[in-house]
Design a protein around this motif. Structure first.
Motif, PDB file in Angstrom:
ATOM      1  N   ALA A  44       6.169  -7.908   1.833  1.00  0.00           N
ATOM      2  CA  ALA A  44       4.862  -8.539   2.035  1.00  0.00           C
ATOM      3  C   ALA A  44       4.980  -9.722   2.991  1.00  0.00           C
ATOM      4  O   ALA A  44       4.105  -9.947   3.850  1.00  0.00           O
ATOM      5  N   LEU A  45       6.051 -10.502   2.876  1.00  0.00           N
ATOM      6  CA  LEU A  45       6.251 -11.630   3.795  1.00  0.00           C
ATOM      7  C   LEU A  45       6.495 -11.132   5.214  1.00  0.00           C
ATOM      8  O   LEU A  45       5.980 -11.709   6.188  1.00  0.00           O
ATOM      9  N   ALA A  46       7.254 -10.050   5.367  1.00  0.00           N
ATOM     10  CA  ALA A  46       7.474  -9.473   6.696  1.00  0.00           C
ATOM     11  C   ALA A  46       6.145  -9.051   7.322  1.00  0.00           C
ATOM     12  O   ALA A  46       5.918  -9.239   8.524  1.00  0.00           O
ATOM     13  N   ARG A  47       5.267  -8.476   6.523  1.00  0.00           N
ATOM     14  CA  ARG A  47       3.946  -8.079   7.022  1.00  0.00           C
ATOM     15  C   ARG A  47       3.168  -9.291   7.525  1.00  0.00           C
ATOM     16  O   ARG A  47       2.541  -9.246   8.593  1.00  0.00           O
ATOM     17  N   ALA A  48       3.214 -10.396   6.769  1.00  0.00           N
ATOM     18  CA  ALA A  48       2.486 -11.597   7.174  1.00  0.00           C
ATOM     19  C   ALA A  48       3.079 -12.203   8.450  1.00  0.00           C
ATOM     20  O   ALA A  48       2.346 -12.634   9.353  1.00  0.00           O
ATOM     21  N   LEU A  49       4.407 -12.237   8.551  1.00  0.00           N
ATOM     22  CA  LEU A  49       5.044 -12.797   9.747  1.00  0.00           C
ATOM     23  C   LEU A  49       4.791 -11.932  10.973  1.00  0.00           C
ATOM     24  O   LEU A  49       4.585 -12.443  12.086  1.00  0.00           O
ATOM     25  N   THR A  92       3.812  -3.013   9.423  1.00  0.00           N
ATOM     26  CA  THR A  92       3.036  -2.939  10.673  1.00  0.00           C
ATOM     27  C   THR A  92       1.542  -2.755  10.422  1.00  0.00           C
ATOM     28  O   THR A  92       0.807  -2.411  11.344  1.00  0.00           O
ATOM     29  N   ALA A  93       1.083  -2.984   9.201  1.00  0.00           N
ATOM     30  CA  ALA A  93      -0.327  -2.743   8.875  1.00  0.00           C
ATOM     31  C   ALA A  93      -1.269  -3.528   9.781  1.00  0.00           C
ATOM     32  O   ALA A  93      -2.346  -3.045  10.138  1.00  0.00           O
ATOM     33  N   ALA A  94      -0.890  -4.749  10.164  1.00  0.00           N
ATOM     34  CA  ALA A  94      -1.787  -5.587  10.963  1.00  0.00           C
ATOM     35  C   ALA A  94      -1.539  -5.491  12.458  1.00  0.00           C
ATOM     36  O   ALA A  94      -2.362  -5.922  13.256  1.00  0.00           O
ATOM     37  N   VAL A  95      -0.378  -4.924  12.867  1.00  0.00           N
ATOM     38  CA  VAL A  95      -0.031  -4.932  14.287  1.00  0.00           C
ATOM     39  C   VAL A  95       0.185  -3.541  14.859  1.00  0.00           C
ATOM     40  O   VAL A  95       0.240  -3.370  16.078  1.00  0.00           O
ATOM     41  N   GLY A  96       0.310  -2.528  14.003  1.00  0.00           N
ATOM     42  CA  GLY A  96       0.578  -1.189  14.487  1.00  0.00           C
ATOM     43  C   GLY A  96       1.985  -1.096  15.059  1.00  0.00           C
ATOM     44  O   GLY A  96       2.875  -1.884  14.736  1.00  0.00           O
ATOM     45  N   PHE A 122       0.834  -1.193   0.000  1.00  0.00           N
ATOM     46  CA  PHE A 122       0.000   0.000   0.000  1.00  0.00           C
ATOM     47  C   PHE A 122       0.875   1.252   0.000  1.00  0.00           C
ATOM     48  O   PHE A 122       2.044   1.221   0.419  1.00  0.00           O
ATOM     49  N   GLU A 123       0.291   2.323  -0.433  1.00  0.00           N
ATOM     50  CA  GLU A 123       1.017   3.584  -0.439  1.00  0.00           C
ATOM     51  C   GLU A 123       1.305   4.000   1.003  1.00  0.00           C
ATOM     52  O   GLU A 123       0.434   3.954   1.867  1.00  0.00           O
ATOM     53  N   GLY A 124       2.529   4.399   1.257  1.00  0.00           N
ATOM     54  CA  GLY A 124       2.970   4.760   2.603  1.00  0.00           C
ATOM     55  C   GLY A 124       4.459   4.489   2.693  1.00  0.00           C
ATOM     56  O   GLY A 124       5.177   4.548   1.696  1.00  0.00           O
ATOM     57  N   THR A 125       4.934   4.158   3.871  1.00  0.00           N
ATOM     58  CA  THR A 125       6.345   3.791   4.024  1.00  0.00           C
ATOM     59  C   THR A 125       6.471   2.279   4.116  1.00  0.00           C
ATOM     60  O   THR A 125       5.472   1.551   4.270  1.00  0.00           O
ATOM     61  N   VAL A 126       7.705   1.802   4.050  1.00  0.00           N
ATOM     62  CA  VAL A 126       7.944   0.365   4.220  1.00  0.00           C
ATOM     63  C   VAL A 126       7.456  -0.087   5.590  1.00  0.00           C
ATOM     64  O   VAL A 126       6.791  -1.117   5.731  1.00  0.00           O
ATOM     65  N   LEU A 127       7.751   0.715   6.614  1.00  0.00           N
ATOM     66  CA  LEU A 127       7.330   0.351   7.969  1.00  0.00           C
ATOM     67  C   LEU A 127       5.805   0.338   8.090  1.00  0.00           C
ATOM     68  O   LEU A 127       5.243  -0.543   8.758  1.00  0.00           O
ATOM     69  N   ASP A 128       5.134   1.274   7.448  1.00  0.00           N
ATOM     70  CA  ASP A 128       3.665   1.285   7.471  1.00  0.00           C
ATOM     71  C   ASP A 128       3.107  -0.016   6.917  1.00  0.00           C
ATOM     72  O   ASP A 128       2.117  -0.564   7.435  1.00  0.00           O
TER      73      ASP A 128
END
Length: 569
Positions: free
Chosen positions: A481-486, A430-434, A421-427
């Protein structure tokens, strides 16, 4: 039987009804403005009667002062009415956009079926805007009605014939205007459909521009868009012709009606039935009627287009869900699930009678000899569809018996083509965990080798990512994307081909990272990658939609020809 009315009517009036306060305020102020406009020729006639006919200079000045006050009032009321109408329109459109997006993102899905992303965007923007504009159209309609009523009353005071002519002729004109708006409504709906399709194709082509260039298909893509765009242009021209025809006919009828009013007033003045001031007022009122009658023509066009757009919005909001929500949402926190996953006689698409039992905390690889098997399995595990037969069970409970929110919290399916999604890599990570779990986020970045990605970016984890992650390479997108899922740390994680765009060394590191970070958590790797399958506890091979072999990676490589073909070639 309850009558539901034409498609879109409920959406139309619900959107406008939600802004009834601003609509009512705008209507009252608009009616005040039109009343003032209608009184202007009456006041001018009175001033002429007193100043010119009667020679009453003080009376003339008094009426001129009244006229000036009316001008100030109608100016203020117009501005305030327009402000209220615009606020109602944009707010109604905003709420509709929010509702459409909410339906598209709803857990049960289904709204996106048969529609390109660009088409949904067009519905959420242009169609919502057109429906919102109906709020302004209603305000204008009330205001124009007030102007016509005041004009008719004023003409009745001057002459019964003139008043009756306006009172009887105006409804006839409005009916004819509504009749002539029907072709516009039909063609406007077609125009919006074609425009949305063109937008969808354009968005689809832009998203895949790198692939198109890579395979040399630019000319075919341009030809495809040219055809769709030409269809959209033709539909737009047909709608424009319908609108021009409607406006032209209504303008002719309106002009003829006003000329008739002026002619009757002139004859009455010639016979001495009305005075000079009354004649001036009658002619002025006849000219004033151009405004309200023209506004009614505009209102009819806006309502026609608003109804067409509302019907398209209704199609999205009322789209049947891809799955049926469970009987109740148990509200079980994700930490309350053990993670036992079972496929019981599962059949869907190419899958036939799958029986697979995955224990809590087990890491299982699923290799397939055909991509259709993997696609069908992922959709069933994520409950994007319900299986044709059999069931997927979580901790002994079929997914169909769980609330969709519970399923989404417990089972995370990270698909191969997941978008950023548009934003930063960190955003994105952390999309699912904040920001509540920094240690987990850091671990996820390391396990997925996304930390190597951020090390090469100009601003590290704070580097901006464009829509869908197009500013990153394919391998970089996969790792983020894998980091987001993990980082989500779901009780059950299903990962599909997470390392197809990276080199062999990085793929091996990712496999080790997934195994280590998901230790003790149920993990399903749907992949044909030897490096990833080697770190699993066991592997299940699907061939022609059925389980044909089970065992650890090394044994299957040695004993199964189908497995070797799927994984090593």
């Amino acid at each position: 039987m309850r009558r539901t009315g034409p498609p879109g009517r409920n959406v139309l009036w619900r959107a406008v009804g939600g802004q009834r306060r601003d609509v009512a305020l705008g209507a009252v102020l608009g009616m005040g403005h039109q009343t003032g406009e209608a009184l202007v020729p009456v006041l001018i006639g009175l001033a002429i009667e007193r100043g010119v006919v009667d020679g009453d200079i003080p009376g003339l000045l008094r009426w001129l002062a009244v006229l000036a006050a009316v001008y100030v009032g109608l100016s203020l009321s117009f501005r305030l009415s327009a402000r209220a109408g615009e606020r109602a329109s944009v707010t109604a459109a905003h709420h509709l956009r929010t509702e459409i997006v909410g339906r598209v993102l709803a857990p049960e899905g289904g709204a996106e079926e048969g529609r390109l992303p660009g088409e949904l965007t067009n519905i959420a923007t242009e169609d919502a805007k057109r429906v919102g504009a109906v709020a302004m159209a209603l305000i204008v309609a009330f205001a124009a009605t007030a102007g016509l009523v005041v004009s008719a009353v004023a003409l009745l005071r001057v002459s019964l014939v003139l008043g009756l002519l306006v009172l009887l002729g105006t409804p006839l004109l409005l009916w004819l205007g509504h009749l002539f708006s029907k072709p516009l409504e039909r063609r406007s709906e077609t125009e919006q459909e074609r425009a949305a399709q063109a937008s969808g194709v354009a968005a689809d082509l832009v998203a895949g521009v790198r692939v198109l260039k890579g395979i040399g298909a630019e000319n075919a893509a341009v030809a495809r868009y040219r055809r769709v765009s030409q269809d959209s242009l033709s539909a737009t021209l047909r709608a424009a012709r319908a609108e021009a025809w409607q406006n032209g006919v209504v303008t002719i009828l309106t002009g003829a009606f006003i000329a008739l009013v002026a002619l009757v007033g002139g004859r009455l003045a010639a016979h001495g039935d009305i005075g000079l001031g009354e004649l001036v007022s009658s002619v002025g009122l006849a000219l004033f009627l151009v405004g309200p009658l023209t506004e009614f023509a505009w209102v009819n066009a806006e309502l026609a287009q608003g109804r067409a757009s509302a019907a398209r919005i209704t199609g999205v909001l009322n789209a049947p869900g891809a799955v049926t929500p469970g009987p109740s949402a148990h509200g079980t926190p994700s930490s309350g699930f053990q993670g036992r996953l079972r496929l019981r006689a599962l059949s869907h698409g190419t899958l036939r009678g799958l029986d697979v039992d995955i224990a809590p905390g087990e890491t299982v690889g699923i290799a397939t000899t055909g991509p259709a098997d993997a696609f069908a399995l992922l959709r069933c595990l994520g409950r994007r569809v319900d299986p044709e037969d059999g069931a997927v069970e979580l901790d002994g409970t079929p997914l169909t018996a769980l609330g969709l929110a519970d399923v989404r919290a417990a089972v995370l399916v990270a698909e191969h083509d997941a978008d950023l999604f548009e934003g930063t890599v960190l955003d994105n990570v952390t999309a699912a965990v904040g920001a509540a779990a920094p240690a987990r986020v850091t671990a996820a970045m390391g396990a997925s080798c996304a930390d190597e990605v951020t090390a090469t970016l100009p601003h590290g984890v704070d580097t901006a990512v464009s829509a869908r992650g197009r500013s990153l390479s394919g391998g970089q997108r996969q790792r983020v994307a894998l980091a987001r899922a993990l980082a989500a740390d779901a009780p059950v994680l299903v990962v599909h081909e997470p390392a197809t765009a990276v080199d062999a060394v990085t793929e091996t590191r990712i496999a080790t990272g997934i195994r280590d970070m998901r230790r003790g958590r149920t993990t399903v790797l749907v992949t044909n990658s030897p490096a990833l399958l080697a770190v699993t506890d066991r592997v299940v091979l699907l061939h022609d939609g059925r389980v044909t072999a089970t065992g650890d990676h090394g044994r299957l490589v040695r004993d199964s020809a189908d497995y070797r073909t799927a994984v090593l070639t």
